[in-house]
Design a protein around this motif. Structure first.
Motif, PDB file in Angstrom:
ATOM      1  N   ASP A   2     -23.439  -1.894  12.932  1.00  0.00           N
ATOM      2  CA  ASP A   2     -24.782  -2.227  13.422  1.00  0.00           C
ATOM      3  C   ASP A   2     -25.107  -1.408  14.667  1.00  0.00           C
ATOM      4  N   LYS A   3     -26.221  -1.739  15.324  1.00  0.00           N
ATOM      5  CA  LYS A   3     -26.700  -0.916  16.440  1.00  0.00           C
ATOM      6  C   LYS A   3     -25.775  -0.932  17.651  1.00  0.00           C
ATOM      7  N   ASP A   4     -24.776  -1.816  17.697  1.00  0.00           N
ATOM      8  CA  ASP A   4     -23.789  -1.739  18.776  1.00  0.00           C
ATOM      9  C   ASP A   4     -23.072  -0.380  18.764  1.00  0.00           C
ATOM     10  N   VAL A   5     -23.006   0.279  17.607  1.00  0.00           N
ATOM     11  CA  VAL A   5     -22.402   1.624  17.524  1.00  0.00           C
ATOM     12  C   VAL A   5     -23.153   2.578  18.454  1.00  0.00           C
ATOM     13  N   LEU A  58     -41.929 -15.565   8.241  1.00  0.00           N
ATOM     14  CA  LEU A  58     -40.898 -14.745   8.882  1.00  0.00           C
ATOM     15  C   LEU A  58     -41.452 -13.326   8.976  1.00  0.00           C
ATOM     16  N   ALA A  59     -41.387 -12.725  10.160  1.00  0.00           N
ATOM     17  CA  ALA A  59     -42.064 -11.445  10.412  1.00  0.00           C
ATOM     18  C   ALA A  59     -41.056 -10.348  10.737  1.00  0.00           C
ATOM     19  N   ASP A  60     -41.561  -9.220  11.217  1.00  0.00           N
ATOM     20  CA  ASP A  60     -40.735  -8.144  11.766  1.00  0.00           C
ATOM     21  C   ASP A  60     -39.796  -7.591  10.697  1.00  0.00           C
ATOM     22  N   GLU A  61     -38.494  -7.635  10.939  1.00  0.00           N
ATOM     23  CA  GLU A  61     -37.527  -6.973  10.061  1.00  0.00           C
ATOM     24  C   GLU A  61     -36.214  -7.726  10.087  1.00  0.00           C
ATOM     25  N   ILE A  62     -35.422  -7.520   9.048  1.00  0.00           N
ATOM     26  CA  ILE A  62     -34.008  -7.937   9.110  1.00  0.00           C
ATOM     27  C   ILE A  62     -33.204  -6.679   8.827  1.00  0.00           C
ATOM     28  N   THR A  63     -32.586  -6.131   9.867  1.00  0.00           N
ATOM     29  CA  THR A  63     -31.904  -4.839   9.755  1.00  0.00           C
ATOM     30  C   THR A  63     -30.658  -4.841  10.643  1.00  0.00           C
ATOM     31  N   PRO A  64     -29.825  -3.813  10.512  1.00  0.00           N
ATOM     32  CA  PRO A  64     -28.679  -3.704  11.421  1.00  0.00           C
ATOM     33  C   PRO A  64     -29.081  -3.369  12.857  1.00  0.00           C
ATOM     34  N   ASP A  65     -30.371  -3.073  13.101  1.00  0.00           N
ATOM     35  CA  ASP A  65     -30.841  -2.921  14.486  1.00  0.00           C
ATOM     36  C   ASP A  65     -30.843  -4.271  15.198  1.00  0.00           C
ATOM     37  N   GLY A  66     -31.159  -5.323  14.459  1.00  0.00           N
ATOM     38  CA  GLY A  66     -31.330  -6.651  15.064  1.00  0.00           C
ATOM     39  C   GLY A  66     -30.273  -7.627  14.605  1.00  0.00           C
ATOM     40  N   SER A  67     -29.142  -7.117  14.147  1.00  0.00           N
ATOM     41  CA  SER A  67     -28.041  -7.975  13.681  1.00  0.00           C
ATOM     42  C   SER A  67     -26.734  -7.391  14.200  1.00  0.00           C
ATOM     43  N   ARG A  68     -25.711  -8.224  14.260  1.00  0.00           N
ATOM     44  CA  ARG A  68     -24.345  -7.694  14.445  1.00  0.00           C
ATOM     45  C   ARG A  68     -23.579  -7.948  13.162  1.00  0.00           C
TER      46      ARG A  68
END
Ligand code: TMP
Ligand code: ASP
Length: 251
Positions: free
Chosen positions: A218-221, A197-207
């Motif tokens: 999350d980033k929808d804000v 599993l790569a990259d990131e798990i953050t509120p940028d890529g999650s709702r």
């Protein structure tokens, strides 16, 4: 053994930079404060975002690792810096959805917030030029983006990650609506062929929705101008780590 040193920039993405290191098998990932949306059309610099996201991602990747899904994270080396296994990224982005929001609502005419009867997995072709189009297994196989066993593993791993993250966020009174994962084939010695599993798990890529209020965390804000993204992320940090966020680094 001394920690590897950072060398030249290999790749710059919208929210992170990847550097080579003195160890050929490892790269250095640096989280920036930049925020983008709609494939880079909307841009801003959000104070502390890189540091908050680095902390959240490391915490969640370790939980996922504990749940039996290997990740690229090797070591946290600074408040916004992480040593990771060097990978060849599989150009298939894996989105898991528990509740309908975002692009699936536009595509299928669903109302935001519609519960899905089971986690739904969608594949997208990772291509900024094409705006990450939705694809199915057949596209990935025919165009050689992934092999059948790899796609089977991506589905299995994504569901395991979903179960782990749902339990985690649930404990903080947050609903995990959806998220995006990226995977890669490890290139290091003794690692060849392993999928991590790569990259990131953050509120940028999650709702992430606060349970009772349905407030978006999350980033929808940022995407939808719903408030201050920096405040939202600092609050999320406090919710996860049980202490107020204090910056340790410059961007
Ligand atoms: P979507 O509803 O726009 O397809 O997004 C689904 C999830 O994937 C959402 O949590 C945001 C995340 N995502 C990314 O991380 N990067 C992207 O480029 C896109 C489009 C979505
Ligand atoms: N990650 C994409 C961008 O940075 C799309 C998005 O998250 O809305 O533009």
């Amino acid at each position: 053994m001394a920690a590897p040193q950072r060398l030249g920039l290999l790749y710059e993405g919208k929210a992170k930079q990847i550097y080579a290191t003195t160890d050929d098998d490892l790269v250095w990932m640096h989280f920036k404060d930049d925020a983008t949306a709609f494939n880079g059309v909307k841009k801003a610099s959000i104070r502390d975002k890189g540091e908050v996201n680095a902390a959240i991602s490391a915490h969640l990747l370790r939980r996922v690792e504990d749940a039996g899904i290997p990740t690229h994270l090797v070591e946290v080396v600074g408040p916004r810096d992480q040593l990771c296994h060097r990978l060849e990224i599989i150009p298939v982005e894996v989105v898991v959805r528990n509740i309908a929001a975002g692009s699936i609502c536009r595509r299928l005419g669903l109302e935001e917030g519609t519960a899905l009867s089971r986690p739904l997995i969608e594949f997208f072709y990772k291509s900024d030029e094409l705006n990450d189009p939705l694809i199915n297994d057949d596209h990935a196989l025919m165009f050689g983006w992934a092999e059948a066993w790899e796609l089977a593993y991506l589905r299995h791993a994504a569901l395991r990650v979903n179960a782990t993250l749902c339990e985690f966020w649930d404990g903080l009174d947050v609903t995990l609506v959806d998220f995006k994962l990226e995977f890669g084939r490890a290139l290091g010695k003794g690692q060849t062929g392993r999928i991590l599993l790569a990259d990131e798990i953050t509120p940028d890529g999650s709702r992430l929705w606060e349970k009772n209020t349905l407030r978006k965390l999350d980033k929808d804000v940022f995407r939808r101008d719903l408030g201050d993204l920096g405040d939202t992320y600092r609050d999320l940090f406090a919710r996860i780590f049980g202490e107020a966020f204090h910056a340790d680094s410059e961007a």
